[in-house]
Structure formats: structure tokens, C-alpha cells
Design a protein around this motif. Structure first.
Motif, PDB file in Angstrom:
ATOM      1  N   LEU A  63      -1.353  36.820  34.632  1.00 14.80           N
ATOM      2  CA  LEU A  63      -1.322  36.576  36.164  1.00 14.80           C
ATOM      3  C   LEU A  63      -0.377  37.426  36.768  1.00 14.80           C
ATOM      4  O   LEU A  63      -0.699  38.041  37.923  1.00 14.80           O
ATOM      5  N   PRO A  64       0.799  37.658  36.331  1.00 18.14           N
ATOM      6  CA  PRO A  64       1.739  38.772  37.031  1.00 18.14           C
ATOM      7  C   PRO A  64       1.251  40.012  37.171  1.00 18.14           C
ATOM      8  O   PRO A  64       1.217  40.608  38.222  1.00 18.14           O
ATOM      9  N   VAL A  65       0.364  40.717  36.055  1.00 20.89           N
ATOM     10  CA  VAL A  65      -0.223  41.801  36.190  1.00 20.89           C
ATOM     11  C   VAL A  65      -1.143  42.279  37.062  1.00 20.89           C
ATOM     12  O   VAL A  65      -1.351  43.125  38.024  1.00 20.89           O
ATOM     13  N   GLY A  66      -2.063  40.770  37.067  1.00 22.50           N
ATOM     14  CA  GLY A  66      -3.206  41.173  37.897  1.00 22.50           C
ATOM     15  C   GLY A  66      -2.889  41.027  39.437  1.00 22.50           C
ATOM     16  O   GLY A  66      -3.252  41.825  40.280  1.00 22.50           O
ATOM     17  N   GLU A  67      -1.778  40.366  39.760  1.00 27.10           N
ATOM     18  CA  GLU A  67      -1.371  40.242  41.160  1.00 27.10           C
ATOM     19  C   GLU A  67      -0.484  41.660  41.797  1.00 27.10           C
ATOM     20  O   GLU A  67      -0.940  41.960  42.593  1.00 27.10           O
ATOM     21  N   THR A 183     -11.530  35.873  32.162  1.00 27.32           N
ATOM     22  CA  THR A 183     -12.082  36.599  33.093  1.00 27.32           C
ATOM     23  C   THR A 183     -11.441  35.752  34.807  1.00 27.32           C
ATOM     24  O   THR A 183     -10.798  36.652  35.547  1.00 27.32           O
ATOM     25  N   VAL A 184     -11.428  34.594  34.554  1.00 30.00           N
ATOM     26  CA  VAL A 184     -11.040  33.846  35.522  1.00 30.00           C
ATOM     27  C   VAL A 184      -9.445  34.088  36.027  1.00 30.00           C
ATOM     28  O   VAL A 184      -9.176  34.633  37.340  1.00 30.00           O
ATOM     29  N   PRO A 185      -8.526  34.042  35.199  1.00 33.37           N
ATOM     30  CA  PRO A 185      -7.117  34.220  35.769  1.00 33.37           C
ATOM     31  C   PRO A 185      -6.921  35.539  36.052  1.00 33.37           C
ATOM     32  O   PRO A 185      -6.179  35.870  37.253  1.00 33.37           O
ATOM     33  N   PHE A 186      -7.585  36.691  35.321  1.00 34.61           N
ATOM     34  CA  PHE A 186      -7.172  37.954  35.817  1.00 34.61           C
ATOM     35  C   PHE A 186      -7.821  38.282  37.403  1.00 34.61           C
ATOM     36  O   PHE A 186      -7.129  38.861  38.148  1.00 34.61           O
ATOM     37  N   ILE A 187      -8.946  37.970  37.486  1.00 35.33           N
ATOM     38  CA  ILE A 187      -9.818  38.275  38.759  1.00 35.33           C
ATOM     39  C   ILE A 187      -9.146  37.602  39.932  1.00 35.33           C
ATOM     40  O   ILE A 187      -9.144  37.949  41.199  1.00 35.33           O
ATOM     41  N   LEU A 188      -8.931  36.209  39.483  1.00 32.87           N
ATOM     42  CA  LEU A 188      -8.184  35.443  40.651  1.00 32.87           C
ATOM     43  C   LEU A 188      -6.699  36.070  41.068  1.00 32.87           C
ATOM     44  O   LEU A 188      -6.496  36.126  42.062  1.00 32.87           O
ATOM     45  N   GLY A 209     -12.677  32.248  45.975  1.00 39.42           N
ATOM     46  CA  GLY A 209     -14.101  32.760  46.388  1.00 39.42           C
ATOM     47  C   GLY A 209     -14.333  33.796  45.583  1.00 39.42           C
ATOM     48  O   GLY A 209     -15.806  34.080  45.474  1.00 39.42           O
ATOM     49  N   ILE A 210     -13.448  34.510  44.983  1.00 37.93           N
ATOM     50  CA  ILE A 210     -13.867  35.936  44.289  1.00 37.93           C
ATOM     51  C   ILE A 210     -14.631  35.213  42.813  1.00 37.93           C
ATOM     52  O   ILE A 210     -15.520  36.014  42.437  1.00 37.93           O
ATOM     53  N   VAL A 211     -14.349  34.393  42.397  1.00 33.26           N
ATOM     54  CA  VAL A 211     -15.109  33.737  41.048  1.00 33.26           C
ATOM     55  C   VAL A 211     -16.362  33.478  41.367  1.00 33.26           C
ATOM     56  O   VAL A 211     -17.210  33.424  40.762  1.00 33.26           O
ATOM     57  N   ALA A 212     -16.622  32.666  42.538  1.00 29.43           N
ATOM     58  CA  ALA A 212     -17.945  32.348  42.940  1.00 29.43           C
ATOM     59  C   ALA A 212     -18.943  33.485  43.111  1.00 29.43           C
ATOM     60  O   ALA A 212     -20.183  33.705  42.702  1.00 29.43           O
TER      61      ALA A 212
END
Length: 230
Positions: A63-67, A183-188, A209-212
Motif C-alpha cells: 500500500l505505501p509503495v503503490g501510493e 492486484t487490488v491493494p496495489f492498483i487501488l 472505480g479503478i478495480v471495476a
């Protein structure tokens, strides 16, 4: 330490219901062999340990790295860079998604190798990557999510009419497995990171909405795969 304790209790309460249900069924209806039931209990233990470690890893690392990646990309103000790395991150994180590999192995098994496992994984990953890149464009240009979803699913139903029926359920399952725990935590987090530095935008609104959207990509890619192989 408090975070670790919370994670442990969260996992315990997550896996306890299914453990209780299987145990009740074991001693009332199904009566599995003792060895099989003991394997189930051992498996539950391994799953619990794995989930604790995974959730800690997500909170500490993913999560921190993705953000941070999303924020850094937005600060460059280069649209092509934001879209390209959105595509790249969406693709590589999907290749690593355990759910996608489970689906591909099952499809390869039941189809007798008619749908190669690696080809399916690649198609799903590219589908996610393309639509994560599209989601980055949506955030930058403030495009309404409903328009993209309507257009995406309209294209899905159009393609489904020209795809062999065998591929249609596989395609929708492919969309489902991309909403997995990796996938979900990272792209969110990536989406929230991008919106957090975009002026006049709300990270809590545009970041979701990015996951959708990402789920539409693999459905379309597998349908196209069906047209090609079919």
C-alpha cells in the motif's frame, strides 16, 4: 505490535466460520476419512499463518509503495508516463496474482491444453494493464466512470456474440480472479496516489472505480482470445 494483534484477530474471525461449518458437516453428514479431515485442519492453520503474513506485507509494503508510485508519477505531469507505468504495473502485478494462476491451471486441465496456461495468463495480464492505463486517463481528464463502464460492458456483450460459448464463462471468471488479494491493494493504492496530487480532485472518489475498470480488461482479452482460438 497492536497492528499485528489486530491482523491476527482479523484472520481468525475470517477463517473460523468456514472451519466451524466444515467441522459440523464432518461429524453429521459427510464423515470424511480422519486423515483427510486432519489435513483440512492443518491446511486451515497454514492458511491462517499465510494470511497474517500476507496482510502484514500488504500494509507494510504494497500500500505505501503503490501510493508513493502514484504520487511520484503525477508529479512528473507527463501523461504518457502515468499511463505507461499504470499499464506496466497492472500487467506485472496480475502475472503475480495467485488467483489468476489457479484459474489458468484449471482451464488448462479441463480444456485438455486447448487453452495454454501461459497464453491465458498473458491475455488476462495485458487486459488488466490496458484498463489500468485507461483508469489513469480517467483520473487525469476527470471522465465519468459510468461512461467507461457502460462502453466496456457494451463491447463485452458485443464480442460475446462472436465468441465460442466455451470462452464466455472463462472470460467472466478471468475478470473475477483479477480482483484478488495481490492486484487490488496495489492498483487501488496506485489510483489513490495519483489522485492525491491531482489538483481539484478527490482521492476518495477518483481513486476508486479503478478495480471495476481493471476487471473489464481481462474479460475483453479472453473474449478476443476466444475469437482467435475459436
Amino acid at each position: 505490535m497492536h497492528s499485528i494483534k489486530d491482523t491476527i484477530w482479523e484472520v481468525v474471525f475470517s477463517i473460523l466460520p468456514i472451519t466451524i461449518v466444515i467441522t459440523i458437516l464432518q461429524f453429521t453428514l459427510i464423515w470424511l476419512p480422519l486423515e483427510t479431515f486432519l489435513q483440512f485442519l492443518i491446511g486451515v492453520g497454514f492458511v491462517g499463518i499465510g494470511l497474517v503474513l500476507f496482510l502484514l506485507g500488504v500494509n507494510v509494503g504494497l500500500l505505501p509503495v503503490g501510493e508513493m508510485i502514484g504520487s511520484a508519477l503525477s508529479k512528473t505531469k507527463k501523461l504518457w508516463l502515468i499511463v505507461f507505468f499504470g499499464f506496466l504495473v497492472g500487467t506485472v502485478v496480475t502475472v503475480a496474482e495467485p488467483d489468476v494462476r489457479v484459474l489458468s491451471s484449471q482451464v488448462d486441465q479441463v480444456s485438455g491444453g486447448a487453452i495454454p496456461q501461459n497464453i491465458l495468463i498473458l491475455a488476462v495480464a495485458l487486459g488488466v494493464g490496458v484498463f489500468v492505463g485507461l483508469a489513469m486517463l480517467r483520473i487525469v481528464f476527470n471522465i465519468k466512470l459510468v461512461y467507461l463502464l457502460a462502453g466496456g460492458y457494451g463491447l463485452i456483450f458485443l464480442l460475446a456474440a462472436f465468441t465460442p460459448s466455451t470462452y464466455v464463462p472463462i472470460s467472466f471468471d478471468s475478470g473475477g480472479v483479477t480482483t484478488g488479494p495481490l492486484t487490488v491493494p496495489f492498483i487501488l493504492a496506485l489510483g489513490v496516489g495519483v489522485t492525491s496530487v491531482m489538483g481539484g480532485k478527490s482521492a476518495s472518489g477518483d481513486g476508486f472505480g479503478i478495480v471495476a475498470l481493471a476487471s473489464i480488461g481481462p474479460i475483453l482479452s479472453v473474449l478476443v482470445l476466444g475469437v482467435i482460438y475459436g
